[in-house]
Design a protein around this motif. Structure first.
Motif, mmCIF file in Angstrom:
data_model
loop_
_atom_site.group_PDB
_atom_site.id
_atom_site.type_symbol
_atom_site.label_atom_id
_atom_site.label_comp_id
_atom_site.label_asym_id
_atom_site.label_seq_id
_atom_site.Cartn_x
_atom_site.Cartn_y
_atom_site.Cartn_z
ATOM 1 N N CYS A 8 -16.800 -21.356 1.645
ATOM 2 C CA CYS A 8 -16.055 -20.550 2.609
ATOM 3 C C CYS A 8 -15.239 -19.489 1.862
ATOM 4 N N CYS A 11 -11.181 -20.311 2.661
ATOM 5 C CA CYS A 11 -10.453 -21.446 2.085
ATOM 6 C C CYS A 11 -11.123 -21.985 0.817
ATOM 7 N N CYS A 39 -17.053 -23.020 9.008
ATOM 8 C CA CYS A 39 -16.498 -23.812 7.915
ATOM 9 C C CYS A 39 -16.029 -25.168 8.433
ATOM 10 N N CYS A 42 -11.695 -25.090 7.536
ATOM 11 C CA CYS A 42 -10.716 -24.273 8.269
ATOM 12 C C CYS A 42 -11.265 -23.820 9.623
HETATM 13 ZN ZN LIG Z 1 -12.928 -22.449 5.348
#
Ligand SMILES: [Zn+2]
Length: 113
Positions: A8, A11, A39, A42
């Motif tokens: 991701c 994050c 994701c 997050c």
């Molecule tokens: Zn993420």
């Protein structure tokens, strides 16, 4: 079959991506050049390029290899050298997984833009 994942951009956590593809050409043919993903960490929705999907040795298959190797080693223990060959099974299976992951990761498709 290797595990696939993407990282991701927000994050920087890895999220597994389900695919049976052995290389990115197959993955693109299967799912398209751009992949709509979310994701796991997050919950951000995003579009990733086929080249952003990476492969890693499949832990389940590696685990089965270890279990099979241990079971075979135990079963064949009295045969001596055969037990050693059986003990090498997890190494061979993990090696094959590692190689399959490397093959996937080493080939990027041409970006259309
Ligand atoms: Zn993420």
């Amino acid at each position: 079959m290797t595990s696939k994942y993407f990282t991701c951009p927000k994050c920087h956590e890895n999220t597994p991506f389900k695919s049976m593809a052995t290389d990115r050409v197959e993955l693109e043919r299967d799912k398209g050049e751009k992949l709509r993903v979310a994701c796991d960490h997050c919950y951000e929705q995003m579009t990733v390029h086929v080249n952003d999907i990476k492969a890693a040795p499949n832990k389940v298959i590696a685990g089965i290899g270890v279990a099979a190797g241990v079971a075979a080693t135990a079963a064949l223990w009295h045969l001596g050298f055969v037990a050693w060959i059986a003990g090498a099974l997890p190494v061979i299976i993990y090696g094959a997984q590692r190689k399959a992951a490397d093959t996937f990761n080493s080939y990027s498709i041409r970006r259309s833009e």
